[in-house]
Design an enzyme around this catalytic site. Structure first.
Site, PDB file in Angstrom:
ATOM      1  N   ASP A   8      -6.168  30.665  51.651  1.00 49.72           N
ATOM      2  CA  ASP A   8      -5.007  29.919  50.728  1.00 49.72           C
ATOM      3  C   ASP A   8      -6.270  29.227  49.174  1.00 49.72           C
ATOM      4  O   ASP A   8      -7.172  28.393  50.758  1.00 49.72           O
ATOM      5  CB  ASP A   8      -4.185  28.725  52.181  1.00 49.72           C
ATOM      6  CG  ASP A   8      -3.148  27.720  51.276  1.00 49.72           C
ATOM      7  OD1 ASP A   8      -3.420  27.782  49.340  1.00 49.72           O
ATOM      8  OD2 ASP A   8      -2.818  27.410  51.261  1.00 49.72           O
ATOM      9  N   ILE A   9      -5.798  29.465  49.028  1.00 50.85           N
ATOM     10  CA  ILE A   9      -6.397  28.946  47.761  1.00 50.85           C
ATOM     11  C   ILE A   9      -6.427  27.180  47.565  1.00 50.85           C
ATOM     12  O   ILE A   9      -8.208  27.103  47.362  1.00 50.85           O
ATOM     13  CB  ILE A   9      -6.181  29.977  46.660  1.00 50.85           C
ATOM     14  CG1 ILE A   9      -7.449  29.372  44.922  1.00 50.85           C
ATOM     15  CG2 ILE A   9      -5.980  28.787  45.588  1.00 50.85           C
ATOM     16  CD1 ILE A   9      -8.051  30.593  43.842  1.00 50.85           C
ATOM     17  N   ASN A  22       2.811  31.213  34.740  1.00 46.52           N
ATOM     18  CA  ASN A  22       4.120  30.973  33.322  1.00 46.52           C
ATOM     19  C   ASN A  22       3.827  30.477  32.244  1.00 46.52           C
ATOM     20  O   ASN A  22       2.381  30.102  32.528  1.00 46.52           O
ATOM     21  CB  ASN A  22       4.792  32.092  34.127  1.00 46.52           C
ATOM     22  CG  ASN A  22       5.554  30.319  34.853  1.00 46.52           C
ATOM     23  OD1 ASN A  22       6.030  29.138  33.584  1.00 46.52           O
ATOM     24  ND2 ASN A  22       5.432  29.721  35.598  1.00 46.52           N
ATOM     25  N   GLY A  30       5.328  32.040  44.880  1.00 42.84           N
ATOM     26  CA  GLY A  30       3.416  32.786  44.706  1.00 42.84           C
ATOM     27  C   GLY A  30       2.491  31.546  44.729  1.00 42.84           C
ATOM     28  O   GLY A  30       2.653  30.448  45.096  1.00 42.84           O
ATOM     29  N   VAL A  31       1.088  31.070  44.241  1.00 41.34           N
ATOM     30  CA  VAL A  31       0.293  31.019  44.357  1.00 41.34           C
ATOM     31  C   VAL A  31       0.350  30.086  43.201  1.00 41.34           C
ATOM     32  O   VAL A  31      -0.152  28.481  43.843  1.00 41.34           O
ATOM     33  CB  VAL A  31      -1.323  31.733  43.776  1.00 41.34           C
ATOM     34  CG1 VAL A  31      -1.166  32.041  42.401  1.00 41.34           C
ATOM     35  CG2 VAL A  31      -2.431  30.867  44.225  1.00 41.34           C
ATOM     36  N   ASP A  32       1.244  29.980  42.180  1.00 41.60           N
ATOM     37  CA  ASP A  32       1.537  28.582  41.754  1.00 41.60           C
ATOM     38  C   ASP A  32       2.347  27.480  41.898  1.00 41.60           C
ATOM     39  O   ASP A  32       1.815  26.955  42.329  1.00 41.60           O
ATOM     40  CB  ASP A  32       2.431  29.551  39.902  1.00 41.60           C
ATOM     41  CG  ASP A  32       2.376  28.446  39.178  1.00 41.60           C
ATOM     42  OD1 ASP A  32       2.005  27.420  38.716  1.00 41.60           O
ATOM     43  OD2 ASP A  32       3.602  28.845  38.187  1.00 41.60           O
ATOM     44  N   SER A 115      -1.600  38.012  38.753  1.00 39.13           N
ATOM     45  CA  SER A 115      -0.626  39.501  38.113  1.00 39.13           C
ATOM     46  C   SER A 115      -0.251  40.690  38.919  1.00 39.13           C
ATOM     47  O   SER A 115       0.858  41.163  38.749  1.00 39.13           O
ATOM     48  CB  SER A 115      -1.474  39.963  36.717  1.00 39.13           C
ATOM     49  OG  SER A 115      -1.123  39.419  35.500  1.00 39.13           O
ATOM     50  N   THR A 116      -0.685  40.885  40.597  1.00 39.89           N
ATOM     51  CA  THR A 116      -0.858  41.737  41.328  1.00 39.89           C
ATOM     52  C   THR A 116       0.368  41.141  42.373  1.00 39.89           C
ATOM     53  O   THR A 116       0.691  42.210  43.136  1.00 39.89           O
ATOM     54  CB  THR A 116      -1.974  41.285  42.486  1.00 39.89           C
ATOM     55  OG1 THR A 116      -2.287  40.815  42.941  1.00 39.89           O
ATOM     56  CG2 THR A 116      -3.406  42.077  40.748  1.00 39.89           C
ATOM     57  N   TYR A 119       3.862  39.950  39.036  1.00 37.68           N
ATOM     58  CA  TYR A 119       4.294  40.881  37.311  1.00 37.68           C
ATOM     59  C   TYR A 119       3.142  41.755  37.408  1.00 37.68           C
ATOM     60  O   TYR A 119       3.186  42.252  36.468  1.00 37.68           O
ATOM     61  CB  TYR A 119       2.517  39.845  36.908  1.00 37.68           C
ATOM     62  CG  TYR A 119       3.330  38.082  36.371  1.00 37.68           C
ATOM     63  CD1 TYR A 119       4.696  37.777  36.564  1.00 37.68           C
ATOM     64  CD2 TYR A 119       2.157  37.689  35.541  1.00 37.68           C
ATOM     65  CE1 TYR A 119       4.878  37.016  36.017  1.00 37.68           C
ATOM     66  CE2 TYR A 119       3.397  36.248  35.272  1.00 37.68           C
ATOM     67  CZ  TYR A 119       4.379  36.652  35.152  1.00 37.68           C
ATOM     68  OH  TYR A 119       5.742  35.267  34.274  1.00 37.68           O
TER      69      TYR A 119
HETATM   70  N1  AR6 Z   1      -3.835  31.301  47.619  1.00 36.55           N
HETATM   71  C1  AR6 Z   1      -4.539  32.453  47.213  1.00 36.55           C
HETATM   72  N2  AR6 Z   1      -3.773  33.634  46.913  1.00 36.55           N
HETATM   73  C2  AR6 Z   1      -2.136  33.768  46.618  1.00 36.55           C
HETATM   74  C3  AR6 Z   1      -1.593  31.840  47.951  1.00 36.55           C
HETATM   75  C4  AR6 Z   1      -2.549  31.496  47.919  1.00 36.55           C
HETATM   76  N3  AR6 Z   1      -1.588  30.448  48.309  1.00 36.55           N
HETATM   77  N4  AR6 Z   1       0.202  32.879  47.170  1.00 36.55           N
HETATM   78  C5  AR6 Z   1       0.118  34.068  46.520  1.00 36.55           C
HETATM   79  N5  AR6 Z   1      -1.173  34.483  47.073  1.00 36.55           N
HETATM   80  P1  AR6 Z   1       1.893  35.491  42.353  1.00 36.55           P
HETATM   81  P2  AR6 Z   1       1.051  36.771  39.484  1.00 36.55           P
HETATM   82  C6  AR6 Z   1      -1.548  35.673  45.836  1.00 36.55           C
HETATM   83  O1  AR6 Z   1       2.619  36.274  42.706  1.00 36.55           O
HETATM   84  O2  AR6 Z   1       1.242  37.952  39.640  1.00 36.55           O
HETATM   85  C7  AR6 Z   1       4.412  32.732  39.438  1.00 36.55           C
HETATM   86  O3  AR6 Z   1       5.844  32.742  40.164  1.00 36.55           O
HETATM   87  C8  AR6 Z   1      -0.431  36.515  46.324  1.00 36.55           C
HETATM   88  O4  AR6 Z   1      -0.398  37.492  47.088  1.00 36.55           O
HETATM   89  O5  AR6 Z   1       1.080  34.175  43.155  1.00 36.55           O
HETATM   90  O6  AR6 Z   1      -0.220  36.501  38.544  1.00 36.55           O
HETATM   91  C9  AR6 Z   1       3.930  32.543  38.797  1.00 36.55           C
HETATM   92  O7  AR6 Z   1       4.981  31.118  37.974  1.00 36.55           O
HETATM   93  C10 AR6 Z   1      -1.142  37.375  44.917  1.00 36.55           C
HETATM   94  O8  AR6 Z   1      -1.935  38.733  45.232  1.00 36.55           O
HETATM   95  O9  AR6 Z   1       1.568  36.203  40.379  1.00 36.55           O
HETATM   96  C11 AR6 Z   1       4.664  33.012  37.374  1.00 36.55           C
HETATM   97  O10 AR6 Z   1       6.157  33.004  36.855  1.00 36.55           O
HETATM   98  C12 AR6 Z   1      -2.066  37.236  43.939  1.00 36.55           C
HETATM   99  O11 AR6 Z   1      -1.848  35.460  44.744  1.00 36.55           O
HETATM  100  C13 AR6 Z   1       4.007  34.497  38.273  1.00 36.55           C
HETATM  101  O12 AR6 Z   1       4.568  33.976  39.775  1.00 36.55           O
HETATM  102  C14 AR6 Z   1      -0.879  36.160  42.662  1.00 36.55           C
HETATM  103  O13 AR6 Z   1       0.700  36.438  42.846  1.00 36.55           O
HETATM  104  C15 AR6 Z   1       2.161  34.934  38.011  1.00 36.55           C
HETATM  105  O14 AR6 Z   1       2.890  36.301  39.133  1.00 36.55           O
END
Ligand code: AR6
Length: 165
Positions: A8-9, A22, A30-32, A115-116, A119
């Protein structure tokens, strides 16, 4: 030096973590979502004053309740098949994040796989872009962390790093 860390970052003790945000910068899943929960409500209040961020660019805020001093919020491209400039926009996210980091004296920085997730950017293609920009910035940082959420992503990054060395 580039390190692959699985987990977890929000827990990482680095100068800056990067958020895959976003364009509203107001939080999401997600991470956000994880970063906003861990940093606390002050982060959303602060972000609300920034007026959003276009895809491919980045903004910096304090880390509030995080161990990290700074959060660099960048907006990755939504994957639309690959011929809508997605590669260049993703590369720009990494570059712009590094640019802000250097401006703020950051020596250690951790990135998620931008983005992975939601997105939909293909993981290996994204990791190659991420590692390319990370390598170019290695001389300017003590630690550059690719923070992978899950063993599969970590294995991918480790394989690509080993291939290159
Ligand atoms: N620590 C590290 N990596 C993580 C964590 C964490 N706690 N949680 C998820 N990931 P995503 P995107 C990874 O969907 O594709 C949001 O709703 C996850 O497994 O978080 O850029 C924003 O508000 C994946 O490998 O981001 C935007 O609307 C990576 O983080 C949208 O999602 C990115 O997945 C952005 O989509």
């Amino acid at each position: 030096m580039i390190e692959v860390v699985e987990g977890d970052i929000t827990r990482l003790e680095v100068d800056a973590i990067v958020n895959a945000a976003n364009e509203t910068l107001l939080g999401g899943g997600g991470v956000d979502g994880a970063i906003h929960r861990a940093a606390g409500p002050e982060l959303r209040a602060h972000c609300a004053r920034l007026g959003g961020c276009p895809t491919g660019q980045a903004r910096i805020t304090p880390g509030f309740r995080l161990p990290a001093r700074w959060i660099i919020h960048t907006v990755g491209p939504v994957w639309r098949g690959g011929d809508r400039g997605e590669d260049a926009l993703l590369e720009s996210c990494y570059r712009e994040s590094f640019r802000l980091a250097r401006e703020h004296g950051v020596r250690s920085i951790a990135f998620p796989a931008i983005s992975t997730g939601a997105y939909g950017f293909p993981k290996e293609r994204a990791a190659r872009i991420a590692l390319g920009v990370m390598r170019a910035h290695e001389p300017h940082f003590e630690r550059i962390i690719a923070c992978c959420f899950g063993a599969e992503d970590a294995a991918l990054y480790r394989r690509l790093l080993a291939e290159a060395s």
